[in-house]
Structure formats: C-alpha cells, structure tokens
Design a protein around this motif. Structure first.
Motif, PDB file in Angstrom:
ATOM      1  N   ASP A 198       0.843  -1.189   0.000  1.00  0.00           N
ATOM      2  CA  ASP A 198       0.000   0.000   0.000  1.00  0.00           C
ATOM      3  C   ASP A 198       0.876   1.235   0.000  1.00  0.00           C
ATOM      4  OD1 ASP A 198      -2.848  -1.178   0.725  1.00  0.00           O
ATOM      5  OD2 ASP A 198      -1.369  -2.209   1.964  1.00  0.00           O
ATOM      6  N   ARG A 199       0.254   2.338  -0.383  1.00  0.00           N
ATOM      7  CA  ARG A 199       0.981   3.605  -0.324  1.00  0.00           C
ATOM      8  C   ARG A 199       0.600   4.372   0.936  1.00  0.00           C
ATOM      9  NH1 ARG A 199       0.623   6.295  -6.337  1.00  0.00           N
ATOM     10  NH2 ARG A 199       1.577   4.562  -7.485  1.00  0.00           N
ATOM     11  N   LYS A 200       1.617   4.867   1.609  1.00  0.00           N
ATOM     12  CA  LYS A 200       1.410   5.722   2.769  1.00  0.00           C
ATOM     13  C   LYS A 200       1.838   7.120   2.326  1.00  0.00           C
ATOM     14  CE  LYS A 200       3.013   6.034   7.559  1.00  0.00           C
ATOM     15  NZ  LYS A 200       3.921   5.444   8.566  1.00  0.00           N
ATOM     16  N   ASN A 201       0.874   7.990   2.151  1.00  0.00           N
ATOM     17  CA  ASN A 201       1.144   9.287   1.533  1.00  0.00           C
ATOM     18  C   ASN A 201       1.475  10.371   2.555  1.00  0.00           C
ATOM     19  OD1 ASN A 201       0.250   8.892  -1.472  1.00  0.00           O
ATOM     20  ND2 ASN A 201      -1.375   7.952  -0.253  1.00  0.00           N
ATOM     21  N   TYR A 235       5.283   9.360  -1.074  1.00  0.00           N
ATOM     22  CA  TYR A 235       4.600   8.270  -0.398  1.00  0.00           C
ATOM     23  C   TYR A 235       5.616   7.162  -0.153  1.00  0.00           C
ATOM     24  CZ  TYR A 235       4.128   6.316  -5.166  1.00  0.00           C
ATOM     25  OH  TYR A 235       4.362   5.857  -6.436  1.00  0.00           O
ATOM     26  N   GLN A 236       5.364   6.416   0.906  1.00  0.00           N
ATOM     27  CA  GLN A 236       6.218   5.280   1.216  1.00  0.00           C
ATOM     28  C   GLN A 236       5.463   4.029   0.802  1.00  0.00           C
ATOM     29  OE1 GLN A 236       6.325   4.119   5.315  1.00  0.00           O
ATOM     30  NE2 GLN A 236       8.452   3.463   5.227  1.00  0.00           N
ATOM     31  N   ILE A 237       6.128   3.139   0.106  1.00  0.00           N
ATOM     32  CA  ILE A 237       5.490   1.863  -0.192  1.00  0.00           C
ATOM     33  C   ILE A 237       5.644   0.990   1.045  1.00  0.00           C
ATOM     34  CG2 ILE A 237       5.389  -0.141  -1.710  1.00  0.00           C
ATOM     35  CD1 ILE A 237       6.575   1.549  -3.923  1.00  0.00           C
ATOM     36  N   SER A 238       4.497   0.611   1.603  1.00  0.00           N
ATOM     37  CA  SER A 238       4.485  -0.127   2.852  1.00  0.00           C
ATOM     38  C   SER A 238       3.366  -1.162   2.756  1.00  0.00           C
ATOM     39  CB  SER A 238       4.242   0.871   3.987  1.00  0.00           C
ATOM     40  OG  SER A 238       4.203   0.219   5.227  1.00  0.00           O
ATOM     41  N   GLN A 239       3.041  -1.778   3.869  1.00  0.00           N
ATOM     42  CA  GLN A 239       1.916  -2.720   3.857  1.00  0.00           C
ATOM     43  C   GLN A 239       0.941  -2.291   4.935  1.00  0.00           C
ATOM     44  OE1 GLN A 239       4.264  -6.584   4.159  1.00  0.00           O
ATOM     45  NE2 GLN A 239       2.978  -6.941   2.377  1.00  0.00           N
ATOM     46  N   TYR A 240      -0.311  -2.165   4.567  1.00  0.00           N
ATOM     47  CA  TYR A 240      -1.281  -1.613   5.503  1.00  0.00           C
ATOM     48  C   TYR A 240      -2.149  -2.701   6.124  1.00  0.00           C
ATOM     49  CZ  TYR A 240      -5.068   1.454   7.137  1.00  0.00           C
ATOM     50  OH  TYR A 240      -6.004   2.099   7.879  1.00  0.00           O
ATOM     51  N   ASP A 241      -3.066  -3.262   5.355  1.00  0.00           N
ATOM     52  CA  ASP A 241      -4.022  -4.182   5.978  1.00  0.00           C
ATOM     53  C   ASP A 241      -3.711  -5.660   5.775  1.00  0.00           C
ATOM     54  OD1 ASP A 241      -4.557  -3.830   3.327  1.00  0.00           O
ATOM     55  OD2 ASP A 241      -6.725  -3.874   3.520  1.00  0.00           O
ATOM     56  N   LEU A 242      -2.778  -5.972   4.883  1.00  0.00           N
ATOM     57  CA  LEU A 242      -2.433  -7.387   4.709  1.00  0.00           C
ATOM     58  C   LEU A 242      -0.918  -7.580   4.849  1.00  0.00           C
ATOM     59  CD1 LEU A 242      -4.655  -8.408   1.628  1.00  0.00           C
ATOM     60  CD2 LEU A 242      -5.063  -8.985   4.025  1.00  0.00           C
ATOM     61  N   PRO A 243      -0.409  -7.492   6.093  1.00  0.00           N
ATOM     62  CA  PRO A 243       1.045  -7.619   6.276  1.00  0.00           C
ATOM     63  C   PRO A 243       1.509  -9.032   5.944  1.00  0.00           C
ATOM     64  CG  PRO A 243      -0.055  -7.664   8.406  1.00  0.00           C
ATOM     65  CD  PRO A 243      -1.120  -7.352   7.369  1.00  0.00           C
ATOM     66  N   LEU A 244       2.788  -9.123   5.643  1.00  0.00           N
ATOM     67  CA  LEU A 244       3.370 -10.401   5.246  1.00  0.00           C
ATOM     68  C   LEU A 244       3.310 -11.437   6.376  1.00  0.00           C
ATOM     69  CD1 LEU A 244       4.879 -11.635   2.879  1.00  0.00           C
ATOM     70  CD2 LEU A 244       6.984 -10.695   3.797  1.00  0.00           C
ATOM     71  N   ILE A 267       4.456  -8.292  11.151  1.00  0.00           N
ATOM     72  CA  ILE A 267       5.732  -7.832  10.595  1.00  0.00           C
ATOM     73  C   ILE A 267       5.456  -7.514   9.130  1.00  0.00           C
ATOM     74  CG2 ILE A 267       8.127  -8.391  10.070  1.00  0.00           C
ATOM     75  CD1 ILE A 267       8.072 -10.435  12.313  1.00  0.00           C
ATOM     76  N   HIS A 268       5.768  -6.313   8.716  1.00  0.00           N
ATOM     77  CA  HIS A 268       5.557  -6.005   7.302  1.00  0.00           C
ATOM     78  C   HIS A 268       6.805  -5.421   6.655  1.00  0.00           C
ATOM     79  CE1 HIS A 268       4.209  -1.985   8.952  1.00  0.00           C
ATOM     80  NE2 HIS A 268       5.034  -1.618   7.992  1.00  0.00           N
ATOM     81  N   LEU A 269       6.789  -5.450   5.336  1.00  0.00           N
ATOM     82  CA  LEU A 269       7.909  -4.959   4.533  1.00  0.00           C
ATOM     83  C   LEU A 269       7.627  -3.538   4.090  1.00  0.00           C
ATOM     84  CD1 LEU A 269       8.904  -7.513   1.737  1.00  0.00           C
ATOM     85  CD2 LEU A 269      10.487  -6.232   3.159  1.00  0.00           C
ATOM     86  N   GLU A 270       8.641  -2.707   4.066  1.00  0.00           N
ATOM     87  CA  GLU A 270       8.473  -1.357   3.522  1.00  0.00           C
ATOM     88  C   GLU A 270       9.817  -0.811   3.093  1.00  0.00           C
ATOM     89  OE1 GLU A 270       6.511   0.531   6.832  1.00  0.00           O
ATOM     90  OE2 GLU A 270       8.404   1.095   7.750  1.00  0.00           O
TER      91      GLU A 270
END
Ligand SMILES: [Zn+2]
Lengths: 492, 478, 98
Positions: free
Chosen positions: B77-80, B90-99, B121-124
């Motif tokens: 997801d994008r975090k703007n 924006y940062q490319i991150s993971q919002y509602d479906l983390p790895l 734990i998510h990737l960004e």
C-alpha cells in the motif's frame, strides 16, 4: 512519389524496394511538421538531428540486410508523457517544462531497437486530464479534418499527427479513453491494450491502475505491427504480465461466426444519431462477413463514470505528489522555507484542472471518505468487471461508440463550466475499459455531415488483441481508409 | 494509587540484502551521498518498483523466527505524506495485509519467562537521509538509504515495564542477528524502535491514553524513555490531568521527551493499495524452505546451555547474546569439552581481547577452533593459566598456531620430576628463613616457596606437582 | 454545500498546494458539484458484499533477483533538480524530523 498518408506497411515496402530512402522519408515528415504544426499544434518538441541520424543508421541496415523489421526507418511521434532519455518530457505541464529524463521508457527502447525513428514529442492535456478552462501550456491541438475543431476537451497530439501526415504512427496513452477518443475524432486507428500487456515503465503516471500505452496508426495492420514490437512482459514493470504475439499473422482471417454484443446502454438518446447510424452500418457489414450480432444489456455501465472519476482522481493525487520541486520539476523561486517549496512549487507548476483533480483525489482518500467513496468505487469496479465478464461468456466482442458526439468546435470548448462534467460524461464509452482493464480498438467507420470522422469501438476479453485486430481489419476493409480532405469519396 | 505501565514496541530493521527493495541499487551504508540511486529510488516520473525477492525472503524468515503466520496473500500500500527525504511523497508499505502476523517471542527477565505477542511484521522501504548543512542555510538530501528494505515488527501491548521493553528490544535484535536478515548496526540506526506507552490504574481492564515516541536507537535509551514517559504520565494522572494522545520525540541527552504533534494534527496518510505492484502470493514450499534455514535461536540456545551443559543462566545469557559468541562457544566446546571452563574464558579473557582488538579476531586468529585448542591444553594441564593467557594474547597479535607459539616461548608445563626436584632443592637451600617459618607452622611460607619455585620454572611448573615435591622435600630435610 | 472554503483549504494543506482565499471558493464549488454528483450516483448502488477490486489483473507479482544493477548516469539524475549542493538535493532547513 507521394507518400502522403501511406501506411507503415506501404512505406516499408517502398523502403525495401529502394523506391525511397529513410532519410528522404524523415525529411518528408519533418517538412510536413514544419508546414502544418503551427496550425495543428500537434508536436511540442521535434528532434530533427537525432531523427536524421537514426534514419541514416536505418538505411544502412536496410542496405545490408534484407530482413529488417517492418518498423525499420519508420518515423513516429511519442506522446509527451512517455519518457525518452535526453529529450524534454513535459506531460503537458509547466511542472515539467524543463524536465529531461535520464532514462527511456521500455516501449521507446523497443521501438528504437526495431530501428523506428523518433520525430519528436506530442502535445497532450496536462497529465492526461481533460481541461476546459485554460487549455494546457502548449495550447489546444486542432483537428486535421477541420482546423476549426478540437477534440472535445482533449489535446492529444498523437491522433492529429498521424491523421495530419506528420508521423507514420504515434505512441499514445489511455487512462480514461483519451487515446481512443482522439483517434476517433481524427479518423485514425487507436488501441488501448489490455492492462498489463504493454509496459508502463517510463510512462508518467496519471492513474496507475488504468494507464496503458497504445499505438495510434493509419491502419489496423499498422496497429498490429506496432503492437507486435511493444507488447510483452517487462522486468521493469511489475504489472506487465502479458505475452507478445505476432499480431499481423492471420489478421485477414475473417470473422465468420464472430459473436458480437451491442450493449444497449451504450446507444442511449445522448448518442448522436449519425454516430449510431454509422455504427449500425458497420454492424451490418460485419453481418455480411459472417458475424452474428445481438443487443445485450450491461446495467452497471451507468456507474462507470463515478467509479472511474473516484479511482483516477485518488491515484492521481498520490502519483502527482512527487512533484514537490525538490528532485525534478518546477521549484518556486519565492519559496523561503520547506513548506513553501512544496506549496508554492505545486501551486505554480500545476494547472487549474490538475489541482482540482489532486484536491478531489485527496478528498476521496482522506480517512473520513476512504471507505465510503474510494472503497465503494473499488466495489463498483468489481461489479462492472463481473458484468463485462458475464457478457463475454457467450460473446466474442462488444461494440460501442467511442464518443457520443463527433469533434466539437474550438469555440465550444473553453469557458463553459458545465462543459467539464459533460466532457467527463462522454468518457462513459471508454473509461469502463480502463476500469476493467479490457482492451478496446477504435477504427474509423464513416464521416458525419460535416465530414468529420466517426469511430467504432470494439471491446474484447482480456488479452484478446489479436481477435480485436482481426475484427478491426474486417471493418476497415468495408469502410476503406479515411484521410482528411478525402471524405467525399465515401459519399456521405 | 498504583499504576501499571503498558508498552508496545514498533521496531524497524534494515534488511541486509545486496540491493534495495524495489531497484537494483546497492544497499550499502557509508558511501558518498547519492552514489547508490536511480530513477526508481529517486521517485522519478515514470519509474516503477519491482520487488526484491531476497527482501521478501528475509522478511518471511524474520516472521518465522518470531513464530508468525505467513500470509499466503499479501499486498503493498501507499502511505502518503510529504517530507523531503521521501522522494515519491509516499512510502510503499503494507497496511491491511502484512506479510507476517500473529506471532510471539519468549523473553527471559530475572529468571522468569514471558511470552510477548508479535502482532505483525511487514515490509516497507526506508527514506533518504537529511544532512544539515554546515552553513546553516538548509538541508542536504542523500538518497543512498532511500529504498533500503525495512521490516517493521509490531509487538502487542504485552510489555509491562521499562526493563521488559529493553529486553524485548534486545531479544528481537538478537533474533534478527541470528537469522542473518539484518546487520543490526545500532549506532547507525539500522535498527530503531518506536515506543507506544500508556499507564492505567493497576487492575483496570481498559488501556489508558497512549503516546508514541519515535526513532529510539539504543537499548538503554528505550528503557530510559519508557521510564521517563511512564513517570510523566503517572504524574499527570495523579494530578487529575489527562494524557494527550500525541507523538513525542525522545531526547536521550536531555533525558526527556518533547511533543511533536497531537492526534488532532495527526497526519492523514491516505493509505490505498499500491497500483504499481501486484499482490504477493507466497508458495508454501518457499516458506518450508526458509523455515528449514532458521538456526537455533537465542532463547532455545540459552535453555539448552543451561540444561545440556549445566551452565548458570547468567553464563548462558551472555554466551547467546551475540550469534558470533555463541558460535565461538560451540566450536570451542567441540575441541575442549569443558563447558564451564570455555564459558569462563569467553566471558573474561576472550571478551577483553575482542574489546581491545575488535570483533574480527574471532573470525581469524582466535576462531573457535584455535580458542578451543588453547583451552584444551590448559584443561589437560599441559600449559598453565598464565601461559594460556599469554598464548591468547600472542595469537591475537600474530595469528600463529598455538603449538608453534608454545614451542617458541617454551610454555609447556614442566613435569620432569628430576628437574623440578632439583629446582625445589635449590629454592629450599636458598631460602632458609622461609623454611624455618614453615617449620614453625606458618603455612604462608609454603606459598612463598611455591611462588619462588614457579618463578624459577618460568611459570611452567605444575602447581600440584611443585606443591607436593616442596612438602615432600621440606618434610624430608627436617 | 458539503465542501466549504474551510474544508477545501484543509484538503489543499494535506495536498501541499497553496491556494488563495479567492481561488478556494472556486475550487470548493467545483469539488462540491463533483461530489454531489458522485454521492448521488453511489447512493443508487446497493452496498452489497462485493470484494473491492484493487487490481484488474488476476496475476501475482513477479520478483527481482537480488543483483546489483548500477545506474551509471547519476549526474544526469541529479541534473534534474533545480537546486543541488555537494552532490545532494538541497532544500531550506528542515528542523523537525518525524
Ligand atoms: Zn535505485
């Protein structure tokens, strides 16, 4: 010999038979640009020296090798949101008026590898957003068929360049229908490929989940020839998943037994009668060639517009956030602190409509509205997608107008407030394919009483470009090639 | 009233991939500004991200090591937000479906074990770095770090004290180190923690209002920040005031935190699915493969050291704190099979040498095998304690093999009875006063004579042998 | 009117675009009319349990091998910035890191 309005296939033949040389060919187009561009306003940048150099190289290849690609030495134009290394790429915006990319888009690299020759960059609406008020930084593009006419809020130099014999073909982009609409207004062939078939690497994003690069050409065969070069997966674009094909092969296969659907929602009272008649004639012709067509209904068509508007604005608001005056693009000379660098640069660099769309998109994505509007739009997108998919269970292609009207007079374009909404409402016929990712091919199918072109749109299943081109080829055969000033021939 | 502290940590760790998360630029620290950048990590118009498979694998590995479920279907997801170090805004991150999600780690604090939940734990991607211009005119932006892969580890609010917070941070760091997914260069900020903390009256079921302190990059600072913030909040509540939900900045030098922004001014990040990346679907077989590559982790190792080797918990903890040390311990133990001896020597002499000479000696001169050999000789009584120490110092310097140093410096213990007896006789002859003191019952005198004998043997006597020969000789010549 | 000047200016602030008070009214009016149209349309659609469609492609992502590809035209890249200093992009002082 006159090569006016010749197709790639015809010209390539002449090149291979040494009837003309590549340099001569490029000079023909450069002359044509010099002569016509001041009034048509199609090109915003020309690269004469590079073009001549590339054409010399192409000639050497032709001289030394009989198996050069169909596109070898063929001059083309590129919409100004497709990056070419070392050539100014503006996306039609003051924001990027000095931007010279250090990299090229994958499509351009592929065409250059095929030894096609870049003539220059083509005019466009700022970040591909329709604009009714101020025009864009380079002004409106005029319709080669009648210079009094614009493209209905569009300023796509691609179609005008191809139709006006200023380029042999052009690369455009389509986020809501601009490529197909412009092609239709100017009487040329335009294809919006399936989302993911053509790499977007190097295409300046407007609405990332819907943008696609596609060819604008003088014939369906030319479209197939260009697609054969630019389609296919690109390791630099994670969303490019399609496989390339030889789209020219079997293009004349015929359409016997083709099942054609005619969604009645696309032929309501708002569609100009002449357009309806012209499409009906095309359908009859298809029928004579062996196609079976019937009226169908896709009820969710009426929700295409709000869903497309929400998603495209939301994505654009994020895609255009990177224009902050720091790493590239316009930086306000008046900014005294970091906040002003952002706010002033963006105020000065973006035009009125782009700012409106950014604000609208920001509104749609804000925490209060995201669920209610943005996610709702994504659900509607699913609904429309499912409806189209269902229609294709028993059909091969659908047929639709490209626009409810033919090109409008320049004087009708500017200033009119409600015109903006009207302009977007005309996207209904095209934007559904951007929402669903499906491919759409527009082919000229006639002229109206003012001798302005009318286009028919053929819609297919995902990755059915080959079939679309076969259908387009069949239509083109019955209509013949249309060129500005030649409308009389068709007795309309 | 008694208050309870409730803490959750968000730990960011840079992954040690060769390249960045979405482009082929080198992921390397400490290079000239803007040498590792390209259109993608500079967010140039038209450039597009492509996910680095290794980053994905490392994140999964970290997740598995922390007992997480790995999402078969995950997305970006994008975090703007606008900030000069964030090229695309924006940062490319993971919002509602983390790895990775719903895991846990076990920690040990003062002899008791506690399980701390890992929410996700998510990737960004990491941001660039702002450098303040010496002239004071502005800030320079270096993008070498922008696009470096990060994982964000979010714990559940299971932590109940500043010490516990520190232990959780330490444990997570050592797991990342053991699994080899991060370099964990703390001082360079490659691992950093955000602290979410609230207090509530003890026994109360609901949480109090929490604050967030960002970017703390040492264990000690996390503990201090938690303590100070808990005190601040407790004091507010005791005075009948309210805690404001806000983001604060911890100033470790001043030992206090400052408000950055309150919830009202909180950023609206406008998260939405990243259209430039397709969903990530993870094959079960890949997960199994990664799982099999995870080594024994510190918590389990610690347990094994106490149970299998009978080491005190203190030793086990120290030996497992760093992966390298535990490796040295285990290799040395294969050679010298005396766990407590090896442990003692690591905790004293070896760590002192590492401090002096740097960690690299553990890979070269004093690797586990050589260190084990030295201890084996000592354990067998072939060299004295002093010689073992000398041996380590010399080898750390020269990188020689133990046997050749022993020969060169004649460090082997002298056990030739005739020779040692001769020396003992000489010492007795030369020290009549000590001899008569001994005979008068002053046992201290024996020590003196021992020392003299050992010195005469250049420290290479076997203390037991010298002692018994001395006593034998003293008793005989009485 | 759902979108007034005040809200418009707040949005403009999030979007980091400076908008004059006078312009704000114009923008607000247009935003309001667009939102009016859209909300009316959306209200016609039953909020059933459709899965939001984020990607039209049913494909899954492919990955990049962890191999260095050096972009060798860094000067050109930096050349796109209007202000640079010591090989870096340069902005007025940024004080409060977040
Ligand atoms: Zn890069």
């Amino acid at each position: 010999m006159s090569i006016l309005n010749m197709t790639i296939k015809e010209i390539s033949e002449l090149l291979k038979n040494r009837k003309i040389g590549t340099v001569e060919l490029v000079r023909h187009y450069l002359d044509s640009i010099r002569r016509q561009n001041p009034s048509l306003n199609s090109f915003v940048t020309t690269c004469e020296e590079d073009a001549l150099e590339a054409s010399e190289k192409a000639q050497k290849l032709i001289d030394s090798n009989d198996n050069t690609s169909l596109l070898c030495g063929i001059p083309f134009g590129i919409k100004d949101n497709i990056c070419v290394r070392g050539i100014r790429t503006t996306a039609g915006s003051k924001m990027l008026s000095d931007f010279v990319p250090a990299y090229s888009s994958t499509v351009v690299n592929r065409l250059v590898e095929a030894n096609a020759v870049i003539l220059g960059k083509l005019n466009m609406n700022e970040f591909s957003m329709k604009e009714s008020k101020e025009g864009n930084i380079f002004g409106f593009v005029r319709n080669p068929w009648n210079k009094e006419y614009a493209e209905g809020g569009l300023s796509e130099g691609t179609a005008a360049a191809v139709s006006g014999d200023m380029a042999c073909f052009a690369l455009g982009s389509d986020s809501g229908g601009e490529l197909r609409q412009a092609a239709s207004f100017c009487g040329v062939v335009g294809l919006k490929p399936t989302y993911g078939l053509v790499s977007r690497y190097g295409l300046i994003s407007s609405a990332s989940s819907m943008d696609q690069i596609g060819p604008v050409t003088r014939s369906v065969e030319d479209c197939a020839a260009v697609m054969s070069v630019i389609a296919g997966q690109d390791p630099l674009d994670s969303t490019s998943v399609g496989r390339s094909e030889n789209y020219l092969k079997d293009i004349d296969k015929g359409i016997k037994g083709l099942r054609v659907g005619v969604p009645k929602e696309f032929f309501g009272s708002e569609v100009n009668t002449e357009i309806k008649e012209s499409i009906s004639r095309a359908l009859e012709n298809l029928g004579q060639e062996g196609a079976i067509y019937k009226e169908i209904s896709i009820p969710s068509i009426k929700y295409i517009l709000p869903a497309h508007y929400i998603i495209s604005s939301a994505e654009a608001s994020s895609n255009l956030a990177r224009y902050d005056g720091i790493r590239f693009g316009h930086r306000s000379p008046d900014a005294r602190n970091i906040s002003e660098v952002y706010r002033f640069s963006r105020k000065e660099g973006f035009g009125r409509e782009v700012k409106q769309r950014i604000l609208t998109g920001t509104y749609f994505l804000s925490s209060e509205n995201r669920e209610r509007l943005y996610y709702k739009a994504l659900k509607i997108r699913r609904m429309i997608f499912n409806d189209f998919r269902k229609a294709f269970e028993n059909l091969d292609v659908l047929v639709a107008p490209v626009c409810p009207e033919v090109a409008c007079k320049l004087t009708d374009v500017s200033g009119d407030k409600d015109h903006l909404l009207k302009m977007h409402i005309s996207d209904v016929y095209t934007a559904g394919l951007n929402l669903t990712g499906l491919p759409g091919l527009t082919v000229p199918c006639g002229l109206d009483k003012n001798k302005l072109p009318i286009g028919i749109q053929i819609v297919g299943r995902e990755f059915s470009e080959k079939l679309l081109l076969q259908v387009g080829y069949a239509i083109e055969k019955t209509v013949g090639k249309l060129s500005p000033g030649e409308g009389d021939k068709y007795g309309i | 009233m008694e208050y309870e502290i409730v803490i959750g940590l968000e730990i960011h760790a840079e992954l040690k991939t060769k390249t960045k998360i979405f482009c082929g630029c080198k992921n390397e620290f400490g290079e000239e500004p803007n040498t590792n950048c390209c259109p993608v990590c500079l967010g140039m118009p038209g450039a597009m991200p492509v996910l680095n498979q290794k980053a994905l694998e490392y994140a999964i590995k970290a997740g598995l090591a922390m007992n997480c479920d790995i999402a078969e279907f995950s997305k970006f997801d994008r975090k703007n937000y606008f900030y000069p170090d964030t090229p695309k805004a924006y940062q490319i991150s993971q919002y509602d479906l983390p790895l990775c999600h719903d895991g846990y780690i076990d920690i040990e604090l003062e002899g008791t074990t506690k399980r701390i939940g890992i929410e996700r734990i998510h990737l960004e991607e990491d941001a660039g770095k702002l450098i303040h211009d010496a002239s004071g005119e502005g800030s320079l932006i270096d993008h070498n770090r922008s696009g470096v892969p990060l994982i964000e580890i979010v714990t559940r609010p299971d932590i109940r004290s500043p010490e516990e917070a520190r232990t959780v941070f330490e444990s997570i760091k050592s797991i990342l180190e053991y699994t080899d997914v991060s370099d964990c260069r703390m001082q360079e900020g490659s691992v950093r923690a955000d602290v979410n903390l609230s207090v509530r009256p003890k026994g109360k079921g609901t949480f109090g209002v929490r604050t967030e302190m960002k970017n703390i990059n040492s264990f000690r600072a996390v503990e201090r920040a938690c303590r100070a913030e808990a005190e601040r909040q407790t004091e507010l509540l005791e005075r009948g005031l309210e805690v404001v939900r806000e983001t604060r900045r911890w100033d470790d030098l001043k030992g206090t935190s400052f408000p950055m922004r309150s919830k009202e001014e909180a950023m609206d990040y406008r998260f939405f699915p990243e259209p430039d990346l397709l969903p990530v679907v993870i094959d079960r077989s890949l997960i199994a493969e990664i799982k099999s590559s995870i080594p024994e982790l510190p918590f389990d190792k610690r347990r094994r050291y106490t149970e299998q080797y009978g080491l005190p918990l203190y030793d086990a903890k120290l030996l497992t704190e760093s992966k390298k040390i535990s490796e040295i311990f285990e290799t040395a133990l294969e050679v010298c099979k005396n766990p407590k001896l090896v442990s003692n020597w690591i905790m004293t002499d070896l760590l002192r040498l590492v401090n002096e000479k740097g960690k690299s000696i553990l890979d070269t001169a004093l690797n586990g095998r050589i260190f084990g050999r030295i201890l084996l000789y000592f354990d067998r009584g072939e060299i004295s304690q002093a010689s073992a120490r000398t041996l380590m110092e010399v080898i750390a310097e020269t990188g020689e093999e133990p046997d050749s140093v022993i020969d060169r410096l004649s460090l082997r213990v002298q056990r030739d009875e005739n020779l040692v007896s001769g020396v003992v006789k000489t010492i007795i002859r030369d020290n009549p006063q000590a001899v008569s003191d001994y005979r008068a019952g002053k046992t201290k005198a024996l020590g003196f004579l021992m020392g003299r004998t050992m010195a005469a043997l250049k420290g290479n006597g076997d203390p037991e042998q010298v002692r018994s020969l001395l006593i034998k000789e003293l008793d005989r010549t009485e | 009117m759902a979108v007034g000047k005040e809200l418009l200016l707040k949005i403009a602030d999030i979007a980091a675009i400076s908008i004059d008070e006078t312009e704000a009214e114009d923008y607000a009016k247009e935003l309001d009319s667009v939102i009016g149209y859209i909300e009316q349309k959306l209200s016609e659609i039953p909020d059933d349990d459709l899965e939001p469609m984020e990607h039209v492609l049913s494909a899954q992502s492919f990955f990049r091998a962890d191999e260095v590809t050096n972009f060798d035209r860094k000067a050109e890249l930096l050349g796109s910035a209007s202000v640079t200093k010591d090989g870096c992009h340069f902005v007025p002082s940024v004080v409060d890191p977040s």
